[in-house]
Design a protein around this motif. Structure first.
Motif, PDB file in Angstrom:
ATOM      1  N   ALA A 291       0.855  -1.186   0.000  1.00 20.23           N
ATOM      2  CA  ALA A 291       0.000   0.000   0.000  1.00 20.23           C
ATOM      3  C   ALA A 291       0.892   1.238   0.000  1.00 20.23           C
ATOM      4  O   ALA A 291       2.035   1.187   0.468  1.00 20.23           O
ATOM      5  N   GLY A 292       0.398   2.332  -0.567  1.00 17.19           N
ATOM      6  CA  GLY A 292       1.169   3.572  -0.584  1.00 17.19           C
ATOM      7  C   GLY A 292       1.553   3.950  -1.988  1.00 17.19           C
ATOM      8  O   GLY A 292       0.844   3.635  -2.948  1.00 17.19           O
ATOM      9  N   GLU A 293       2.693   4.634  -2.122  1.00 19.74           N
ATOM     10  CA  GLU A 293       3.140   5.012  -3.465  1.00 19.74           C
ATOM     11  C   GLU A 293       4.663   4.966  -3.560  1.00 19.74           C
ATOM     12  O   GLU A 293       5.373   4.986  -2.558  1.00 19.74           O
ATOM     13  N   GLY A 294       5.160   4.871  -4.786  1.00 24.24           N
ATOM     14  CA  GLY A 294       6.597   4.895  -5.029  1.00 24.24           C
ATOM     15  C   GLY A 294       7.216   3.499  -5.032  1.00 24.24           C
ATOM     16  O   GLY A 294       6.619   2.540  -4.568  1.00 24.24           O
ATOM     17  N   VAL A 295       8.433   3.421  -5.593  1.00 20.90           N
ATOM     18  CA  VAL A 295       9.172   2.155  -5.658  1.00 20.90           C
ATOM     19  C   VAL A 295      10.392   2.267  -4.762  1.00 20.90           C
ATOM     20  O   VAL A 295      11.154   3.229  -4.875  1.00 20.90           O
ATOM     21  N   ARG A 296      10.556   1.306  -3.852  1.00 26.18           N
ATOM     22  CA  ARG A 296      11.739   1.276  -2.994  1.00 26.18           C
ATOM     23  C   ARG A 296      12.598   0.097  -3.386  1.00 26.18           C
ATOM     24  O   ARG A 296      12.107  -1.031  -3.524  1.00 26.18           O
ATOM     25  N   LEU A 297      13.898   0.357  -3.558  1.00 28.24           N
ATOM     26  CA  LEU A 297      14.838  -0.726  -3.860  1.00 28.24           C
ATOM     27  C   LEU A 297      15.573  -1.079  -2.577  1.00 28.24           C
ATOM     28  O   LEU A 297      16.221  -0.233  -1.965  1.00 28.24           O
ATOM     29  N   LEU A 298      15.469  -2.350  -2.156  1.00 27.83           N
ATOM     30  CA  LEU A 298      16.176  -2.845  -0.973  1.00 27.83           C
ATOM     31  C   LEU A 298      17.206  -3.869  -1.428  1.00 27.83           C
ATOM     32  O   LEU A 298      17.055  -4.465  -2.494  1.00 27.83           O
ATOM     33  N   ASP A 299      18.246  -4.096  -0.615  1.00 24.72           N
ATOM     34  CA  ASP A 299      19.236  -5.089  -1.061  1.00 24.72           C
ATOM     35  C   ASP A 299      18.675  -6.510  -1.000  1.00 24.72           C
ATOM     36  O   ASP A 299      19.123  -7.384  -1.733  1.00 24.72           O
ATOM     37  N   ALA A 300      17.681  -6.729  -0.138  1.00 20.77           N
ATOM     38  CA  ALA A 300      17.045  -8.047  -0.008  1.00 20.77           C
ATOM     39  C   ALA A 300      15.705  -7.841   0.694  1.00 20.77           C
ATOM     40  O   ALA A 300      15.455  -6.753   1.217  1.00 20.77           O
ATOM     41  N   PRO A 301      14.832  -8.882   0.742  1.00 11.69           N
ATOM     42  CA  PRO A 301      13.583  -8.724   1.486  1.00 11.69           C
ATOM     43  C   PRO A 301      13.880  -8.269   2.918  1.00 11.69           C
ATOM     44  O   PRO A 301      14.745  -8.857   3.571  1.00 11.69           O
ATOM     45  N   ASP A 302      13.197  -7.248   3.376  1.00  9.43           N
ATOM     46  CA  ASP A 302      13.410  -6.660   4.699  1.00  9.43           C
ATOM     47  C   ASP A 302      14.838  -6.156   4.901  1.00  9.43           C
ATOM     48  O   ASP A 302      15.314  -6.043   6.035  1.00  9.43           O
ATOM     49  N   GLY A 303      15.535  -5.856   3.799  1.00  2.84           N
ATOM     50  CA  GLY A 303      16.932  -5.414   3.889  1.00  2.84           C
ATOM     51  C   GLY A 303      17.080  -3.905   3.903  1.00  2.84           C
ATOM     52  O   GLY A 303      16.122  -3.175   4.150  1.00  2.84           O
ATOM     53  N   ALA A 304      18.305  -3.461   3.612  1.00  2.10           N
ATOM     54  CA  ALA A 304      18.622  -2.030   3.641  1.00  2.10           C
ATOM     55  C   ALA A 304      18.317  -1.390   2.299  1.00  2.10           C
ATOM     56  O   ALA A 304      18.435  -2.041   1.249  1.00  2.10           O
ATOM     57  N   PRO A 305      17.942  -0.104   2.304  1.00  2.00           N
ATOM     58  CA  PRO A 305      17.675   0.602   1.045  1.00  2.00           C
ATOM     59  C   PRO A 305      18.937   0.700   0.187  1.00  2.00           C
ATOM     60  O   PRO A 305      20.033   0.857   0.718  1.00  2.00           O
ATOM     61  N   VAL A 306      18.760   0.608  -1.121  1.00  2.00           N
ATOM     62  CA  VAL A 306      19.862   0.804  -2.062  1.00  2.00           C
ATOM     63  C   VAL A 306      19.598   2.117  -2.781  1.00  2.00           C
ATOM     64  O   VAL A 306      18.505   2.320  -3.312  1.00  2.00           O
ATOM     65  N   LEU A 307      20.582   3.007  -2.770  1.00  5.88           N
ATOM     66  CA  LEU A 307      20.383   4.298  -3.426  1.00  5.88           C
ATOM     67  C   LEU A 307      20.904   4.243  -4.854  1.00  5.88           C
ATOM     68  O   LEU A 307      21.990   3.738  -5.115  1.00  5.88           O
ATOM     69  N   LEU A 308      20.109   4.763  -5.787  1.00  5.61           N
ATOM     70  CA  LEU A 308      20.505   4.799  -7.194  1.00  5.61           C
ATOM     71  C   LEU A 308      20.665   6.260  -7.611  1.00  5.61           C
ATOM     72  O   LEU A 308      19.953   7.131  -7.115  1.00  5.61           O
ATOM     73  N   THR A 309      21.567   6.515  -8.559  1.00  5.22           N
ATOM     74  CA  THR A 309      21.739   7.884  -9.052  1.00  5.22           C
ATOM     75  C   THR A 309      20.584   8.262  -9.984  1.00  5.22           C
ATOM     76  O   THR A 309      20.253   9.423 -10.141  1.00  5.22           O
ATOM     77  N   HIS A 310      19.972   7.273 -10.637  1.00  2.50           N
ATOM     78  CA  HIS A 310      18.810   7.511 -11.497  1.00  2.50           C
ATOM     79  C   HIS A 310      17.968   6.245 -11.472  1.00  2.50           C
ATOM     80  O   HIS A 310      18.464   5.179 -11.107  1.00  2.50           O
ATOM     81  N   THR A 311      16.666   6.369 -11.851  1.00  2.00           N
ATOM     82  CA  THR A 311      15.805   5.187 -11.786  1.00  2.00           C
ATOM     83  C   THR A 311      15.444   4.636 -13.158  1.00  2.00           C
ATOM     84  O   THR A 311      14.940   3.527 -13.268  1.00  2.00           O
ATOM     85  N   SER A 312      15.693   5.426 -14.214  1.00  2.00           N
ATOM     86  CA  SER A 312      15.411   4.935 -15.563  1.00  2.00           C
ATOM     87  C   SER A 312      15.923   5.935 -16.590  1.00  2.00           C
ATOM     88  O   SER A 312      16.345   7.041 -16.248  1.00  2.00           O
ATOM     89  N   TYR A 313      15.850   5.533 -17.859  1.00  2.00           N
ATOM     90  CA  TYR A 313      16.238   6.399 -18.962  1.00  2.00           C
ATOM     91  C   TYR A 313      15.171   7.471 -19.156  1.00  2.00           C
ATOM     92  O   TYR A 313      13.983   7.195 -19.086  1.00  2.00           O
ATOM     93  N   ASP A 314      15.604   8.707 -19.400  1.00  2.00           N
ATOM     94  CA  ASP A 314      14.654   9.788 -19.666  1.00  2.00           C
ATOM     95  C   ASP A 314      15.206  10.621 -20.823  1.00  2.00           C
ATOM     96  O   ASP A 314      16.322  11.124 -20.749  1.00  2.00           O
ATOM     97  N   HIS A 315      14.403  10.747 -21.903  1.00  2.00           N
ATOM     98  CA  HIS A 315      14.883  11.440 -23.103  1.00  2.00           C
ATOM     99  C   HIS A 315      15.170  12.918 -22.875  1.00  2.00           C
ATOM    100  O   HIS A 315      15.882  13.537 -23.643  1.00  2.00           O
ATOM    101  N   PHE A 316      14.565  13.519 -21.859  1.00  2.00           N
ATOM    102  CA  PHE A 316      14.681  14.968 -21.703  1.00  2.00           C
ATOM    103  C   PHE A 316      15.345  15.386 -20.404  1.00  2.00           C
ATOM    104  O   PHE A 316      15.211  16.512 -19.962  1.00  2.00           O
ATOM    105  N   ARG A 317      16.041  14.438 -19.766  1.00  2.00           N
ATOM    106  CA  ARG A 317      16.702  14.811 -18.543  1.00  2.00           C
ATOM    107  C   ARG A 317      18.194  14.966 -18.792  1.00  2.00           C
ATOM    108  O   ARG A 317      18.764  14.305 -19.642  1.00  2.00           O
TER     109      ARG A 317
END
Ligand SMILES: Nc1ncnc2c1ncn2[C@@H]1O[C@H](COP(=O)(O)OP(=O)(O)O)[C@@H](O)[C@H]1O
Ligand SMILES: Cc1ncc(C[n+]2csc(CCOP(=O)(O)OP(=O)(O)O)c2C)c(N)n1
Ligand SMILES: [Mg+2]
Length: 317
Positions: A291-317
């Motif tokens: 429930a809620g919003e947004g995508v969180r990337l964790l290193d494993a189930p119930d693990g620590a958050p993984v920080l990314l510099t970008h989340t996908s390709y964007d033609h205008f960024r």
């Protein structure tokens, strides 16, 4: 060779599935009774979607494949395509290879090329694909529910590694590994069989073109849910396992994979786990819908958050 000779020689083929194919002002198509049409367009632009000098056979394949991938993500069967091309010149060797790459994939999936447009200009390749799906049964992006599993087909990261390598920004992985990665970039395999088998099993689906985290965010937004992804679960080639933790963005946010990402209720786990043997295709459970919003990337189930510099390709960024 003039424009019309070019079309006749390289793009005019019999279209047994159409009422009328190439050669008139428009094609005539008759959907089968009880079916809805799905329609999608994607284009490839030199320098943006592919490097100058890319093998024309692979361009013919990929320009169709990226569209077939969208049809697969809807759970539909592909039927008809139109092809719009801007070409810098009428290079017969280039056209013969492009046409071969295009039609060999089209033939494998019973797709008829029924029309298009040909102009002179900077190399740009655009396909519109029309498919069919039993009325009401298409797999949309808006059906995911909190508690659903998140699945990914095949393997991620190879294509993004190949792109990074061409820009001189890839870690040293060895020639063999790089060659396999380049194959993922140049010859993506649309997951049409999987898409059709997912009707009635998946609650939502999309294809991974821009990068898993960003693409999944679109699905979450449409469904009004949040998602949690596990980096250590993301499927990749054996040779890339070490890279998955050192360069997570290649796998979680690298584009050009053209795999399917789908959600499904837990109750369908066993049915989905039976598909790889039937289809000869890996399917991996990579996260869960919440429930809620947004995508969180964790290193494993119930693990620590993984920080990314970008989340996908964007033609205008
Ligand atoms: N120029 C446009 N005009 C109308 N609709 C568009 C245009 N560009 C993209 N879309 C639509 O916006 C949505 C998102 O596009 P896109 O990210 O390209 O999807 P995909 O990754 O499936 O190709 C799709 O429904 C697509 O049809
Ligand atoms: C020369 C080159 N630079 C960068 C990339 C990476 N890249 C270009 S477009 C793209 C995303 C997919 O293209 P898009 O037009 O957004 O497809 P869609 O989401 O509409 O299906 C990626 C990952 C590439 N394939 N080639
Ligand atoms: Mg698109």
């Amino acid at each position: 060779m003039n424009e019309f000779q070019l079309i006749r020689r390289y793009f005019d083929r019999p279209a047994p599935g159409a009422v009328l194919g190439v050669g008139d002002d428009a094609a005539i198509l008759a959907p089968a009774p009880g079916m809805e049409l799905v329609v999608t367009t994607d284009m490839l632009v030199e320098g943006r979607h592919f490097f100058a000098g890319t093998d024309p056979a692979s361009l013919g394949h990929k320009t169709l494949a990226v569209n077939l991938s969208d049809v697969a993500a809807m759970g539909a069967r592909a039927r008809w395509a139109t092809l719009a091309v801007a070409l810098p010149a009428a290079d017969e060797a280039w056209l013969a290879a492009f046409s071969r790459g295009f039609f060999s994939l089209a033939d494998r999936h019973d797709v008829d090329l029924v029309g298009g447009d040909t102009t002179r200009g900077p190399l740009t390749l655009s396909v519109t694909l029309i498919g069919e799906v039993p009325a009401g049964q298409a797999i949309r992006r808006d059906g995911a529910v909190a508690g659903d599993d998140i699945w990914v087909s095949g393997e991620l990261g190879g294509a993004a590694l190949a792109v990074a390598a061409r820009y001189g920004r890839a870690p040293d992985v060895g020639l063999d590994t790089l060659r396999n990665a380049a194959r993922r970039l140049d010859w993506p395999e649309p997951r049409l069989q999987l898409g059709e088998r997912l009707r009635g099993l998946a609650s939502a689906a999309l294809d991974v073109s821009d990068g898993l985290t960003g693409d999944l965010a679109h699905l979450c937004e449409r469904s009004g849910v949040a998602a949690e992804l596990w980096l250590s679960a993301l499927p990749c080639a054996e040779a890339l396992l070490a890279l998955r933790s050192s360069a997570p963005a290649l796998f979680a946010a690298g584009g050009d994979d053209y795999e399917l990402c789908f959600t499904a209720p837990r109750a369908h786990r066993a049915a989905i786990e039976a598909l790889p043997a039937e289809l000869g295709l890996r399917l991996t459970r990579v996260g869960r819908v919440a429930a809620g919003e947004g995508v969180r990337l964790l290193d494993a189930p119930d693990g620590a958050p993984v920080l990314l510099t970008h989340t996908s390709y964007d033609h205008f960024r």
